[in-house]
Design an enzyme around this catalytic site. Structure first.
Site, PDB file in Angstrom:
ATOM      1  CG  ASP A 112      70.040  16.668   7.806  1.00 36.67           C
ATOM      2  OD1 ASP A 112      69.351  16.727   8.839  1.00 36.67           O
ATOM      3  OD2 ASP A 112      69.820  17.376   6.799  1.00 36.67           O
ATOM      4  CG  HIS A 113      66.214  15.092   7.274  1.00 36.27           C
ATOM      5  ND1 HIS A 113      65.001  15.016   7.907  1.00 36.27           N
ATOM      6  CD2 HIS A 113      66.447  16.407   7.088  1.00 36.27           C
ATOM      7  CE1 HIS A 113      64.511  16.228   8.093  1.00 36.27           C
ATOM      8  NE2 HIS A 113      65.377  17.096   7.617  1.00 36.27           N
ATOM      9  CD  GLU A 168      61.116  16.585  11.295  1.00 39.45           C
ATOM     10  OE1 GLU A 168      60.133  16.780  10.568  1.00 39.45           O
ATOM     11  OE2 GLU A 168      62.294  16.564  10.858  1.00 39.45           O
ATOM     12  CG  ASN A 191      70.674  21.416   1.450  1.00 37.52           C
ATOM     13  OD1 ASN A 191      71.592  21.667   0.675  1.00 37.52           O
ATOM     14  ND2 ASN A 191      69.994  20.287   1.375  1.00 37.52           N
TER      15      ASN A 191
END
Length: 297
Positions: A80-81, A132, A230
């Protein structure tokens, strides 16, 4: 079973529900997600934030992959990210089947360049990429984006971005935030509807902790097929520890581990039901079919 993120998202998109993607940091978190998925007969995703990699490194990646393989449910493992090419390469080399190449902090053209390169790497490994455009405000794992720095996803730019980078899923910014919502959530569904009309890749909504059922349902109707969770899971872990230690009801390390797993699993179960994925495991393909599907793409 370790499953293809592509297959999970595309099946959810066709059948109008969403996959819950839960950030995990340790064995307790992994067991909570897997336990919830098996109890609900639901697909799910184990997500690793870059801060979790700093803490757990490759052993945590291996734990997630082995837990997914050993589960009877379709489970994907996702980075993630990530803003780090090194972390992305490590994740792909380890066997992860999806990553988020996050260039949202960069100027648009640099975001395109970074995302395009990471997508090429991932596709060579048979993995898919979430990216994104726009920027989500809030705080997650020590990373903060002020509200004034947030920028909603431009629908026309989304078309251009996907064409240029060949990404497989798009995280949209429509008023969602990381961490806790400080006021009642306000999502721009007209913007989401336009994005869905213009692009055909699966859509992802970060910041699902705290969103009411009506907003979750509307997001799914408009094409969101993955929600990131989260904050609420982390809060369940911390509150259980704090209450147990203060009341002396948790007297042993194993007691603490069991209690936090139960608390987090309860939150994950609630989310799986909310996202509509409970009871949907039977819709997903076997690992062998998924591998063939990935190769065809």
């Amino acid at each position: 079973m370790l499953s293809s993120t592509r297959e999970l998202l595309e099946t959810a998109q066709r059948n109008i529900y969403a996959i819950g993607a839960f950030n995990v940091y340790n064995l307790e978190g992994v067991k909570a997600v897997i336990g919830a998925a098996e109890a609900e007969q639901s697909p799910a995703m184990l997500q690793l934030h870059p801060s979790a990699l700093v803490y757990g490194g490759f052993p945590l990646v291996s734990l997630c992959l082995e837990a997914a393989r050993s589960s009877t449910m379709p489970i994907a493992v996702h980075l993630d990210h990530s803003t780090s090419a090194d972390d992305i390469r490590m994740a792909l080399d380890s066997g992860m089947l999806s990553i988020m190449a996050d260039g949202s902090h960069l100027p648009y053209e640099q975001n395109v360049t970074f995302t395009k390169e990471m997508t090429q790497w991932a596709h060579e490994k048979g993995a898919i990429v979430e990216a994104e455009i726009g920027r989500i405000s809030g705080t997650e794992d020590g990373l903060s984006v002020a509200e004034k720095e947030a920028k909603m996803t431009d629908p026309d730019q989304a078309v251009e971005f996907i064409k240029a980078t060949k990404v497989d899923a798009l995280a949209v910014t429509i008023g969602n935030v990381h961490g806790e919502y400080k006021s009642a959530p306000r999502l721009d569904f007209a913007r989401l509807e336009k994005i869905r009309h213009l692009v055909d890749v699966p859509l992802v909504l970060h910041g699902a902790s705290g969103l009411p059922e009506s907003m979750i349902n509307r997001s799914i109707e408009l094409g969101v097929c993955k929600f990131n969770v989260n904050t609420e899971v982390r809060q369940a872990y911390m509150e259980t520890l704090q209450q147990g230690l203060c009341s002396s009801s948790l007297k042993d390390l194993l007691d603490s581990m069991a209690a936090t797993i139960e608390a987090m699993q309860s939150v994950v179960v609630e989310k799986l039901r909310l996202f509509g994925s409970s009871g949907k495991a039977h819709l997903h393909q076997s690992p062998y079919a998924e591998m063939l599907a990935a190769k065809r793409h």
